[in-house]
Design an enzyme around this catalytic site. Structure first.
Site, PDB file in Angstrom:
ATOM      1  N   ARG A 143      -1.570   7.194  -6.850  1.00  0.00           N
ATOM      2  CA  ARG A 143      -3.022   6.965  -6.929  1.00  0.00           C
ATOM      3  C   ARG A 143      -3.454   6.349  -8.267  1.00  0.00           C
ATOM      4  NH1 ARG A 143      -5.530   8.975  -2.744  1.00  0.00           N
ATOM      5  NH2 ARG A 143      -7.553   9.003  -3.782  1.00  0.00           N
ATOM      6  N   THR A 175       1.350   7.612  -2.585  1.00  0.00           N
ATOM      7  CA  THR A 175       1.285   6.935  -3.898  1.00  0.00           C
ATOM      8  C   THR A 175       0.870   7.902  -5.003  1.00  0.00           C
ATOM      9  OG1 THR A 175      -1.040   6.203  -3.980  1.00  0.00           O
ATOM     10  CG2 THR A 175       0.514   4.798  -2.744  1.00  0.00           C
ATOM     11  N   TYR A 180       7.856  -4.167 -12.823  1.00  0.00           N
ATOM     12  CA  TYR A 180       7.417  -2.889 -13.402  1.00  0.00           C
ATOM     13  C   TYR A 180       7.492  -2.904 -14.929  1.00  0.00           C
ATOM     14  CZ  TYR A 180       8.378  -1.141  -8.635  1.00  0.00           C
ATOM     15  OH  TYR A 180       8.428  -0.949  -7.277  1.00  0.00           O
ATOM     16  N   GLY A 213       5.551   4.775  -1.983  1.00  0.00           N
ATOM     17  CA  GLY A 213       4.285   5.460  -1.686  1.00  0.00           C
ATOM     18  C   GLY A 213       4.492   6.606  -0.717  1.00  0.00           C
TER      19      GLY A 213
END
Length: 323
Positions: A223, A221, A55, A217
């Site tokens: 999106r 999620t 991340y 999610g």
């Protein structure tokens, strides 16, 4: 209400808070937002924070943790911090250095949970997403059972309290569980899990092996364009979910989280907004009726928002199995 008050027991005796705060951020969001969000999350009561080397926000999460410890908001022993071993570091000699790098960024002596991000190894090197000239992922041939042994060594060295996996199917879990000389079972399998992908069979399997399912999610999620097809259905707009939410006088997001918690799953909720963070912590303040749970069970479509297509050419690509 703090997420620490509600916990699930792991198979090694440690406790994991029953709701976690997710920290993935897309490229277009500045890193300062991750720092701000993590500080807010700790302020409003989250004690379980889930991050990952991939991340690229471990430094910001570390800064947030240290600032809140210094301010007396939290103590280290009250926190449950997860990070993940990325696919380019599966070669046995790379595992411990990868964890030490994460610990340095997080400014921590140990993490509470260290997990293998996917069961698929990628070529090690300077690039976290190595590709060939055709843009195909450069994959490796390491056996994840060999990687697992190094995670066990990291636990013995006190660098991590618990070890687990992510995105493994039941056959891959079985391979670790049946590994000769296995010292520690995975405590968890972190997978995409929500009303449209309720993972019933994988959950049954994991429960039979005393492995906790952690859900990313969980709200369908965030999106992000980078990973999610923008034509995919918006989970929180589902009319059946919205009806159940209305009936219970709660938001669709709270119902979606509560559905997972009542099934013994530990969801990760991600947000950059304080009002959403606070609201998500209210998930422990109500229960869904068996009738509502049955209605929500009916929403499952085995639909995956995040199919990890960049790993699809590897024989260990996990999502070819039914569960």
């Amino acid at each position: 209400m703090s997420s620490k008050q509600h916990c699930v027991k792991l198979n090694d005796g440690h406790l994991i808070p029953a709701l976690g705060f997710g920290t993935y951020k897309p490229k277009e969001v500045p890193k300062s937002k991750s720092l701000e969000a993590a500080c807010l999350a700790l302020d409003v009561g989250y004690r379980h924070v889930d991050t990952a080397y991939a991340y690229q926000v471990e430094e910001e999460i570390g800064q947030a943790i240290q600032s809140k410890i210094k301010a007396g908001v939290v103590k280290r022993e009250d926190l449950f911090i997860t990070t993940k071993l990325w696919c380019t570091c599966f070669r046995p000699e790379l595992v411990k250095p990868a964890l030490e790098k994460s610990l340095k960024k997080l400014q921590l002596d140990y993490v509470d949970l260290y997990i293998m991000h996917y069961p698929v190894p990628m070529k090690s090197g300077d690039n976290d997403f190595p590709v060939n000239e055709q843009g195909k992922s450069l994959l490796d041939t390491v056996d994840f059972c060999d990687t697992w042994e190094r995670l066990e060594e990291c636990k013995d060295a006190g660098l991590v309290k618990s070890i687990g996996v992510s995105n493994f199917n039941h056959r891959q879990l079985e391979r670790i569980l049946n590994k000769p000389g296995l010292k520690y079972k995975p405590v968890c399998n972190q997978v995409e899990c929500h009303l449209y992908l309720n993972q019933r069979k994988l959950l049954d399997y994991c429960e039979s092996k005393d492995i906790v399912l952690v859900a990313y999610g969980a709200l369908g999620t965030q999106r992000y364009k980078e990973w999610v097809d923008q034509n995919s259905p918006v989970l929180l707009n589902d009319p059946v979910l919205c009806d159940v939410a209305k009936k219970n006088k709660r938001s669709p997001a709270l119902i979606a989280l509560r559905y997972l918690i009542q099934r013994g799953i530990v969801p990760l909720a991600q947000s950059f907004k304080e009002n959403e963070m606070r609201e998500n912590l209210q998930v422990f303040g109500f229960q869904l009726s068996p009738e509502d749970m049955k209605t929500l069970d009916g929403l499952n479509k085995n639909f995956r928002y995040l199919p990890a297509e960049f790993l699809v050419d590897h024989p260990e690509y996990p999502f070819v199995e039914e569960y």
